[in-house]
Design a protein around this motif. Structure first.
Motif, PDB file in Angstrom:
ATOM      1  N   ASP A 276       6.041   9.483  15.727  1.00 42.75           N
ATOM      2  CA  ASP A 276       5.624  10.837  15.371  1.00 42.75           C
ATOM      3  C   ASP A 276       4.106  10.948  15.352  1.00 42.75           C
ATOM      4  OD1 ASP A 276       6.232  13.535  14.476  1.00 42.75           O
ATOM      5  OD2 ASP A 276       5.463  12.895  12.520  1.00 42.75           O
ATOM      6  N   ARG A 277       3.446   9.979  14.767  1.00 42.04           N
ATOM      7  CA  ARG A 277       1.974  10.004  14.688  1.00 42.04           C
ATOM      8  C   ARG A 277       1.348   9.924  16.076  1.00 42.04           C
ATOM      9  NH1 ARG A 277      -1.611   5.852  14.049  1.00 42.04           N
ATOM     10  NH2 ARG A 277       0.057   4.358  13.641  1.00 42.04           N
ATOM     11  N   TRP A 278       1.995   9.200  16.980  1.00 42.20           N
ATOM     12  CA  TRP A 278       1.483   9.060  18.342  1.00 42.20           C
ATOM     13  C   TRP A 278       1.865  10.224  19.240  1.00 42.20           C
ATOM     14  CZ3 TRP A 278       2.435   3.191  19.645  1.00 42.20           C
ATOM     15  CH2 TRP A 278       1.544   2.421  18.889  1.00 42.20           C
ATOM     16  N   GLY A 279       2.668  11.155  18.746  1.00 42.80           N
ATOM     17  CA  GLY A 279       3.020  12.320  19.538  1.00 42.80           C
ATOM     18  C   GLY A 279       4.170  12.118  20.505  1.00 42.80           C
ATOM     19  N   TRP A 280       4.959  11.071  20.319  1.00 39.62           N
ATOM     20  CA  TRP A 280       6.112  10.845  21.182  1.00 39.62           C
ATOM     21  C   TRP A 280       7.202  11.849  20.834  1.00 39.62           C
ATOM     22  CZ3 TRP A 280       7.019   4.832  21.165  1.00 39.62           C
ATOM     23  CH2 TRP A 280       5.894   4.191  21.690  1.00 39.62           C
ATOM     24  N   ARG A 281       7.949  12.296  21.835  1.00 42.51           N
ATOM     25  CA  ARG A 281       9.027  13.252  21.594  1.00 42.51           C
ATOM     26  C   ARG A 281      10.351  12.573  21.301  1.00 42.51           C
ATOM     27  NH1 ARG A 281       9.417  16.955  26.430  1.00 42.51           N
ATOM     28  NH2 ARG A 281       9.105  14.993  27.501  1.00 42.51           N
TER      29      ARG A 281
ATOM     30  N   ILE B 120      24.463  -0.910  15.072  1.00 45.20           N
ATOM     31  CA  ILE B 120      23.756   0.378  15.024  1.00 45.20           C
ATOM     32  C   ILE B 120      23.522   0.781  13.568  1.00 45.20           C
ATOM     33  CG2 ILE B 120      24.476   1.239  17.281  1.00 45.20           C
ATOM     34  CD1 ILE B 120      26.625   2.895  15.813  1.00 45.20           C
ATOM     35  N   HIS B 121      23.267  -0.199  12.732  1.00 41.77           N
ATOM     36  CA  HIS B 121      23.096   0.043  11.298  1.00 41.77           C
ATOM     37  C   HIS B 121      21.874   0.892  10.966  1.00 41.77           C
ATOM     38  CE1 HIS B 121      26.401  -2.552  10.405  1.00 41.77           C
ATOM     39  NE2 HIS B 121      25.820  -3.591  10.982  1.00 41.77           N
ATOM     40  N   THR B 122      20.916   0.994  11.867  1.00 40.34           N
ATOM     41  CA  THR B 122      19.719   1.795  11.587  1.00 40.34           C
ATOM     42  C   THR B 122      19.944   3.286  11.807  1.00 40.34           C
ATOM     43  OG1 THR B 122      18.955   1.441  13.836  1.00 40.34           O
ATOM     44  CG2 THR B 122      18.101  -0.047  12.148  1.00 40.34           C
ATOM     45  N   SER B 123      21.089   3.669  12.338  1.00 39.18           N
ATOM     46  CA  SER B 123      21.292   5.077  12.699  1.00 39.18           C
ATOM     47  C   SER B 123      21.155   6.013  11.504  1.00 39.18           C
ATOM     48  CB  SER B 123      22.638   5.275  13.386  1.00 39.18           C
ATOM     49  OG  SER B 123      23.684   4.874  12.527  1.00 39.18           O
ATOM     50  N   SER B 124      21.751   5.692  10.374  1.00 38.13           N
ATOM     51  CA  SER B 124      21.660   6.587   9.212  1.00 38.13           C
ATOM     52  C   SER B 124      20.234   6.647   8.670  1.00 38.13           C
ATOM     53  CB  SER B 124      22.632   6.160   8.115  1.00 38.13           C
ATOM     54  OG  SER B 124      22.350   4.846   7.685  1.00 38.13           O
ATOM     55  N   ASP B 125      19.536   5.516   8.624  1.00 38.15           N
ATOM     56  CA  ASP B 125      18.140   5.511   8.162  1.00 38.15           C
ATOM     57  C   ASP B 125      17.245   6.314   9.101  1.00 38.15           C
ATOM     58  OD1 ASP B 125      18.789   3.941   5.998  1.00 38.15           O
ATOM     59  OD2 ASP B 125      18.203   2.060   6.981  1.00 38.15           O
ATOM     60  N   ALA B 126      17.460   6.150  10.402  1.00 37.56           N
ATOM     61  CA  ALA B 126      16.654   6.875  11.384  1.00 37.56           C
ATOM     62  C   ALA B 126      16.863   8.378  11.261  1.00 37.56           C
ATOM     63  CB  ALA B 126      16.989   6.406  12.792  1.00 37.56           C
ATOM     64  N   MET B 127      18.104   8.805  11.144  1.00 35.90           N
ATOM     65  CA  MET B 127      18.374  10.232  11.038  1.00 35.90           C
ATOM     66  C   MET B 127      17.842  10.816   9.728  1.00 35.90           C
ATOM     67  SD  MET B 127      19.375  10.726  13.950  1.00 35.90           S
ATOM     68  CE  MET B 127      19.479  12.480  13.759  1.00 35.90           C
ATOM     69  N   ARG B 128      17.916  10.058   8.651  1.00 33.68           N
ATOM     70  CA  ARG B 128      17.365  10.510   7.374  1.00 33.68           C
ATOM     71  C   ARG B 128      15.843  10.698   7.481  1.00 33.68           C
ATOM     72  NH1 ARG B 128      18.999   6.758   4.803  1.00 33.68           N
ATOM     73  NH2 ARG B 128      18.414   5.618   4.064  1.00 33.68           N
ATOM     74  N   CYS B 129      15.187   9.771   8.141  1.00 30.40           N
ATOM     75  CA  CYS B 129      13.737   9.847   8.326  1.00 30.40           C
ATOM     76  C   CYS B 129      13.367  11.054   9.191  1.00 30.40           C
ATOM     77  CB  CYS B 129      13.236   8.554   8.962  1.00 30.40           C
ATOM     78  SG  CYS B 129      11.462   8.480   9.152  1.00 30.40           S
ATOM     79  N   VAL B 130      14.107  11.271  10.259  1.00 29.34           N
ATOM     80  CA  VAL B 130      13.830  12.405  11.148  1.00 29.34           C
ATOM     81  C   VAL B 130      14.051  13.721  10.416  1.00 29.34           C
ATOM     82  CG1 VAL B 130      14.669  13.617  13.202  1.00 29.34           C
ATOM     83  CG2 VAL B 130      14.265  11.157  13.296  1.00 29.34           C
TER      84      VAL B 130
ATOM     85  N   LYS C  32      13.230  12.881  18.671  1.00 24.70           N
ATOM     86  CA  LYS C  32      14.647  12.707  19.007  1.00 24.70           C
ATOM     87  C   LYS C  32      14.916  11.207  19.057  1.00 24.70           C
ATOM     88  CE  LYS C  32      15.011  16.938  21.536  1.00 24.70           C
ATOM     89  NZ  LYS C  32      14.609  17.555  22.760  1.00 24.70           N
ATOM     90  N   VAL C  33      15.993  10.779  18.439  1.00 26.56           N
ATOM     91  CA  VAL C  33      16.334   9.364  18.404  1.00 26.56           C
ATOM     92  C   VAL C  33      17.546   9.128  19.298  1.00 26.56           C
ATOM     93  CG1 VAL C  33      16.963   7.410  16.962  1.00 26.56           C
ATOM     94  CG2 VAL C  33      15.439   9.163  16.063  1.00 26.56           C
ATOM     95  N   ILE C  34      17.419   8.167  20.187  1.00 30.30           N
ATOM     96  CA  ILE C  34      18.498   7.763  21.079  1.00 30.30           C
ATOM     97  C   ILE C  34      18.993   6.413  20.572  1.00 30.30           C
ATOM     98  CG2 ILE C  34      19.107   7.180  23.448  1.00 30.30           C
ATOM     99  CD1 ILE C  34      16.444   8.776  24.196  1.00 30.30           C
ATOM    100  N   PHE C  35      20.290   6.286  20.348  1.00 29.46           N
ATOM    101  CA  PHE C  35      20.853   5.025  19.863  1.00 29.46           C
ATOM    102  C   PHE C  35      21.588   4.314  20.987  1.00 29.46           C
ATOM    103  CE2 PHE C  35      20.704   7.760  16.108  1.00 29.46           C
ATOM    104  CZ  PHE C  35      19.903   6.974  15.298  1.00 29.46           C
ATOM    105  N   GLU C  36      21.346   3.026  21.082  1.00 24.23           N
ATOM    106  CA  GLU C  36      22.048   2.192  22.056  1.00 24.23           C
ATOM    107  C   GLU C  36      22.493   0.922  21.349  1.00 24.23           C
ATOM    108  OE1 GLU C  36      21.098  -0.475  25.996  1.00 24.23           O
ATOM    109  OE2 GLU C  36      19.749   1.172  25.523  1.00 24.23           O
TER     110      GLU C  36
END
Length: 84
Positions: free
Chosen positions: A43-48, A58-68, A76-80
């Motif tokens: 976000d600070r670097w301006g990435w979309r 994929i345990h980081t998915s809930s943390d990532a979405m909470r942060c967003v 936008k977060v893409i999960f793989e």
């Protein structure tokens, strides 16, 4: 654990990138970056967008979405999930 005392980097490129392969702390023995640090830096670097490609989970998915949702609405977060 030591704290970081170096210079904070910036992404000053006009054409921003989308990182399509980032591992977080949830990829055992492969990365030291937390999902919060990743999302805030992007976000600070301006990435979309950024793709989280942790190994075997994929345990980081809930943390990532909470942060967003709470602070970095432009990301936008893409999960793989990588099985190897």
């Amino acid at each position: 654990m030591s704290t970081f005392s170096g210079q904070i980097r910036d992404d000053e490129v006009c054409d921003k990138r989308v990182e399509l392969s980032v591992h977080t702390q949830m990829s055992a023995m492969d990365a030291v970056l937390s999902v919060d640090e990743l999302i805030h830096t992007a976000d600070r670097w301006g990435w979309r967008a950024v793709a989280i490609t942790d190994l075997v989970n994929i345990h980081t998915s809930s943390d990532a979405m909470r942060c967003v949702r709470s602070r970095c609405r432009g990301i936008k977060v893409i999960f793989e999930w990588r099985a190897t």
